[in-house]
Design a protein around this motif. Structure first.
Motif, PDB file in Angstrom:
ATOM      1  N   MET A 195       0.765  -0.935   0.086  1.00 41.49           N
ATOM      2  CA  MET A 195      -0.380   0.218  -0.174  1.00 41.49           C
ATOM      3  C   MET A 195       0.856   1.492  -0.262  1.00 41.49           C
ATOM      4  SD  MET A 195      -2.593   0.901   0.067  1.00 41.49           S
ATOM      5  CE  MET A 195      -3.592  -0.613   0.273  1.00 41.49           C
ATOM      6  N   LEU A 203       0.702   4.117  -2.327  1.00 37.07           N
ATOM      7  CA  LEU A 203       1.317   5.554  -2.183  1.00 37.07           C
ATOM      8  C   LEU A 203       1.593   6.615  -2.800  1.00 37.07           C
ATOM      9  CD1 LEU A 203      -0.595   5.491   1.212  1.00 37.07           C
ATOM     10  CD2 LEU A 203      -2.274   6.539  -1.358  1.00 37.07           C
ATOM     11  N   ILE A 228       1.783   6.716  -6.614  1.00 37.32           N
ATOM     12  CA  ILE A 228      -0.132   7.382  -7.124  1.00 37.32           C
ATOM     13  C   ILE A 228       0.438   8.998  -6.336  1.00 37.32           C
ATOM     14  CG2 ILE A 228      -1.986   8.037  -6.334  1.00 37.32           C
ATOM     15  CD1 ILE A 228      -2.846   4.914  -5.890  1.00 37.32           C
ATOM     16  N   PHE A 265       0.886  12.136  -8.851  1.00 37.08           N
ATOM     17  CA  PHE A 265      -0.016  13.630  -9.001  1.00 37.08           C
ATOM     18  C   PHE A 265       0.914  14.623  -8.219  1.00 37.08           C
ATOM     19  CE2 PHE A 265      -4.427  10.615  -7.991  1.00 37.08           C
ATOM     20  CZ  PHE A 265      -4.753  11.516  -7.768  1.00 37.08           C
ATOM     21  N   SER A 277       0.148  17.642 -10.773  1.00 36.97           N
ATOM     22  CA  SER A 277      -0.347  19.220 -10.348  1.00 36.97           C
ATOM     23  C   SER A 277       1.440  20.451 -11.307  1.00 36.97           C
ATOM     24  CB  SER A 277       0.250  19.144  -8.748  1.00 36.97           C
ATOM     25  OG  SER A 277       1.217  19.251  -8.785  1.00 36.97           O
TER      26      SER A 277
END
Lengths: 200, 358
Positions: free
Chosen positions: A3, A7, A10, A14, A18
């Motif tokens: 996980m 994360l 991910i 992002f 951005s």
């Protein structure tokens, strides 16, 4: 565990999406007269008589040398510091020289009153020293002493770095900030990796 | 449990993504509790500034500085410093005055809560944001008047008038000394401008390449260099043209080019150098605002051609040695007379610059 990795991936995606620029203050240095990128990890700040090297990764600032007030700091072919002494003279005719640059003990004499804006390897890029004179730009070979007028070079500002992934900015108070754009850094990393793979 | 965890993360990500797409400014502005975040756009002039205390082990008192970005130069100019009441914590509602424009910047200074005297430390970031052009200020009813302090030391250099002697002629109009201006809010509201005897030497505001006084380039520089390229130059006051010709104070290698010298009715003189052409002759009486000629780049320095500019001097007498700072004698809004290319050449800001940061 999985996980966390997901994360992180991910989060990186992002971050890249951005395109948010990041900025951090470089401590203990204000109003440097010169900012020179030595390589992607190191930059030089010339502040009055002192020359500092800033490690971008480890965020350390180290005093690595000194200069005289009339010396301009540059880099030789091997990335070592080279000092370019500057002297100006008032002249009465066009047959005289009004500028003398001294690099590694070698004197280079020129008619126009000029000052260096970049010393890299064998090349000095210089411009008219006085603000109220017609502004010209020159390229000088240290080895031959040859001077050639050129167009105004782009990115002569101290603040710019060629790849623009990392660049520095000064604010009105003289504080120096290191800016980085994750997206540009990612592109830079890919380019560097590709270049290294090509050279294997 | 595991699947629910996945769902939760995915849900958060989806909502974050939707929020980013729908309200990018709001979503990203609040990521770190900082508002308005750098490069944000807001649609109101009444803003609840918020920032973050990254040190959980200490409490601080804060000062909020708000300024504007000067469009043509991209330089920053602090306009107001607000002592944030400790009851406010890390936020303060402030209605940004319209005079600040729409390109606003802000930062926070802080010091430990019980430090006396408080030595403010500048925060590491300066945030700039834009206010939508049609935004209207609606100050909250309960908002108290912000405490406006002069921002000294590092945040904003003082704007202080250089002391100058009064005009020597007994017929001259007495000029009231300009007030020292130490408050950045009030610096461009200077009533003493009205008592200055002369007007600006151009029809429009033209920037400066070198100010009067001891500059980075000349000590002293006897006038102001305006970056004028073939612009009409004007008489700054009533008077008589008493000098015209080609200035050559040290041979062909050091020449002021075409010049004009005007004696004014108050006994002071003004001179214009490097002119391309002149429209008046010696003996001609001129009125304030009359066109005297066209600026140019005639003359030379160190045998080299000059850049286009007007070297303009005000003098107490005829001799150049009686030069005085034109800023002290010309009534104009000097905040609109910018230092040209100051960002790339900070030496241009030096000298008796009435606004040392731009």
């Amino acid at each position: 565990m999985l996980m966390e990795k997901i994360l992180i991936v991910i989060g990186m995606i992002f971050e890249l999406i951005s395109g948010q620029p990041h900025r951090e203050l470089i401590p203990n240095i204000t109003n440097p007269q010169q900012i020179i990128w030595k390589d992607i990890d190191h930059m030089l700040f010339v502040k009055d008589a002192d020359i500092f090297e800033y490690n971008v990764v480890e965020k350390t600032l180290e005093n690595i040398g000194t200069r005289k007030p009339n010396e301009f700091v540059g880099l030789d072919e091997n990335g070592n510091i080279v000092l370019c002494g500057i002297e100006h003279f008032i002249i009465d005719s066009e047959d005289e020289f009004s500028t003398v640059f001294t690099v590694n003990g070698k004197e280079l004499k020129f008619f126009p009153t000029i000052r260096p804006i970049s010393v890299i390897g064998d090349t000095i890029v210089a411009m008219t020293a006085m603000d109220f004179l017609e502004q010209h730009y020159y390229k000088i070979s240290i080895a031959s002493g040859e001077i050639k007028e050129i167009e105004e070079p782009k990115n002569i500002s101290d603040d710019n770095n060629e790849n623009m992934a990392l660049y520095v900015q000064k604010d009105m108070l003289g504080n120096v900030y290191l800016n980085y754009d994750t997206r540009e850094l990612f592109r830079y990393a890919i380019r560097t990796l590709a270049h290294r793979l090509d050279s294997i | 449990m595991y699947i629910w965890g996945m769902k939760r993360y995915i849900t958060i990500l989806i909502f974050t993504f939707i929020c980013f797409v729908t309200f990018p400014t709001v979503c990203w502005a609040d990521v770190n509790g900082i508002f308005p975040k750098d490069e944000a756009t807001v649609d109101t002039r009444t803003i609840n500034f918020r920032w973050v205390n990254t040190d959980p082990n200490a409490e601080y008192t804060y000062m909020l500085d708000v300024g504007n970005v000067i469009d043509s130069t991209k330089n920053y100019f602090p306009r107001v410093g607000i002592s944030v009441p400790s009851s406010n914590g890390t936020s303060y509602a402030y209605s940004v005055p319209k005079e600040f424009g729409n390109n606003i910047l802000w930062w926070v200074k802080y010091c430990p809560k019980n430090q006396n005297p408080c030595e403010h430390v500048l925060s590491s970031s300066i945030y700039s944001f834009n206010i939508s052009a049609d935004a209207v200020a609606t100050p909250p009813v309960s908002q108290q008047q912000p405490q406006v302090k002069s921002i000294e030391d590092t945040a904003a250099p003082k704007v202080v008038k250089k002391a100058t002697p009064p005009p020597s002629s007994s017929t001259s109009t007495p000029t009231k000394p300009k007030e020292d201006t130490t408050d950045t809010m009030a610096w461009n509201v200077n009533t003493s401008e009205l008592s200055k005897p002369f007007s600006f030497p151009f029809k429009e505001y033209i920037g400066v390449t070198q100010w009067h006084g001891n500059t980075a380039f000349q000590k002293p520089h006897t006038g102001i260099d305006f970056g004028a390229i073939q612009k009409e130059i004007l008489a700054i006051g009533d008077g008589e043209v008493i000098g015209k010709g080609w200035d050559s104070y040290n041979g062909k290698c050091l020449s002021g080019g075409n010049y004009l010298l005007v004696k004014h009715s108050n006994g002071m003189h003004s001179s214009y150098f490097h002119l391309q052409s002149t429209y008046v002759d010696v003996g001609k009486n001129v009125k304030k605002g009359d066109v005297l000629g066209i600026s140019g780049n005639t003359g030379s320095w160190n045998c080299q051609p000059l850049a286009y500019h007007l070297h303009f001097e005000t003098r107490l007498g005829r001799s150049q040695s009686t030069h005085v700072n034109p800023v002290d004698y010309i009534a104009t809004d000097w905040s609109k007379v910018l230092t040209l290319n100051a960002k790339s050449n900070s030496g241009r800001l030096s000298g008796d610059n009435p606004h040392p940061t731009f």
